[in-house]
Design an enzyme around this catalytic site. Structure first.
Site, short mmCIF file in Angstrom:
data_model
loop_
_atom_site.label_atom_id
_atom_site.label_comp_id
_atom_site.label_asym_id
_atom_site.label_seq_id
_atom_site.Cartn_x
_atom_site.Cartn_y
_atom_site.Cartn_z
N ALA A 76 1.02 -1.16 0.02
CA ALA A 76 -0.07 -0.08 -0.15
C ALA A 76 0.71 1.12 -0.03
O ALA A 76 0.59 2.40 -0.66
CB ALA A 76 -1.03 -0.09 1.12
N TYR A 77 1.83 1.28 0.73
CA TYR A 77 2.88 2.50 0.68
C TYR A 77 3.31 2.68 -0.75
O TYR A 77 3.57 3.68 -1.32
CB TYR A 77 3.94 2.02 1.95
CG TYR A 77 4.98 3.16 1.96
CD1 TYR A 77 4.55 4.44 2.41
CD2 TYR A 77 6.32 2.93 1.69
CE1 TYR A 77 5.57 5.54 2.50
CE2 TYR A 77 7.23 4.06 1.55
CZ TYR A 77 6.92 5.20 2.20
OH TYR A 77 7.80 6.21 2.21
N VAL A 78 3.86 1.42 -1.29
CA VAL A 78 4.70 1.64 -2.60
C VAL A 78 3.49 2.16 -3.51
O VAL A 78 3.82 2.90 -4.55
CB VAL A 78 5.20 0.29 -3.18
CG1 VAL A 78 5.28 0.31 -4.66
CG2 VAL A 78 6.41 -0.05 -2.40
N SER A 101 1.09 4.10 -2.94
CA SER A 101 0.95 5.77 -2.96
C SER A 101 2.25 6.59 -3.45
O SER A 101 2.12 7.47 -3.88
CB SER A 101 0.70 6.13 -1.34
OG SER A 101 2.09 5.85 -0.62
#
Length: 247
Positions: free
Chosen positions: A155-157, A159
């Site tokens: 999820a971080y990647v 974003s």
């Protein structure tokens, strides 16, 4: 269009009160910038950084606000312009990272990262696109994990991949304005954001992953930002990987 001399340049650093943001603030001040130290919740910390800068003869103010709130950030831009006469550089270090396998990530955590990392970058970049002076620079933040694809970073990647897309397109949309737009993609860097929740074995393994066999330091990333904020006028529409050679 004439660019503003470095000694007279003004920078706004979002998330400037801690980690990489603080190192960026300190580096830009050492390069002669007047700097606005942005904070989301910890005004005391930002004010302490400003006090240190001004007591040493530098120019700085603190500005607050949620980066995803366009009205709050417009007010922050207003405050910087009122204090220093304009803005030349915006550095978007503000961000949050919540790690989890995609299969079990809480969707509210996905929404939190989307709001800060994507919407926040978009809001600040949009304001910067309309308000920076000629010769200016926008520096956004991605991550090397967009390439290394470590588990739990999905999820971080996602974003940060969006941040890269915003950056590369905005660079082309600002044709003729003499404003560069780039992103810095740090590798493993010894900040609270990175170290939180990792055990010693994980940190040790990551510190050996790059050929330089150490974690990055916030100062390493700040040097890259300062290059893009100052002399790098022919670097535009790029993602710069500051990661010690991590593949």
């Amino acid at each position: 269009m004439n660019s503003t001399p470095t000694a007279d340049r003004v920078a706004l650093v979002t998330g400037g009160s801690g980690g990489i943001g603080k190192a960026v603030v300190e580096k830009l001040v050492s390069d002669g910038f007047a700097v606005a130290v942005h904070y989301a919740g910890n005004q005391a910390k930002a004010d302490a950084i400003v006090a240190d800068i001004t007591s040493a003869g530098g120019k700085a103010i603190s500005v607050g606000g949620d980066v995803a709130d366009e009205n709050a950030m417009a007010q922050a831009f207003d405050a910087v312009e009122a204090a220093f006469g304009g803005i030349d550089v915006v550095v978007n270090t503000a961000g949050i990272m919540i790690l989890s396998p995609i299969a079990t990530l809480k969707l509210e955590d996905l929404d939190r990262m989307h709001r800060t990392n994507i919407r926040g970058t978009f809001v600040v970049s949009q304001l910067a696109a309309n308000r920076l002076r000629a010769g200016g620079a926008i520096v956004n933040f991605s991550t090397t994990v967009t390439r290394t694809s470590f588990p739990t970073y999905g999820a971080y990647v996602a974003s940060k991949a969006a941040v890269e897309g915003i950056t590369l397109i905005l660079a082309r949309e600002l044709r003729g304005k003499d404003i560069t737009v780039n992103a810095v993609a740090p590798g493993p860097t010894a900040t609270a954001l990175f170290l939180d929740g990792k055990d010693e074995a994980t940190i040790a393994n990551l510190s050996k992953a790059a050929p330089l066999e150490r974690l990055g330091r916030p100062e390493d990333i700040a040097e890259t930002v300062a290059f893009l904020a100052g002399p790098a006028r022919w670097v535009n529409g790029q993602v710069i990987f500051a990661n010690g050679g991590l593949a």
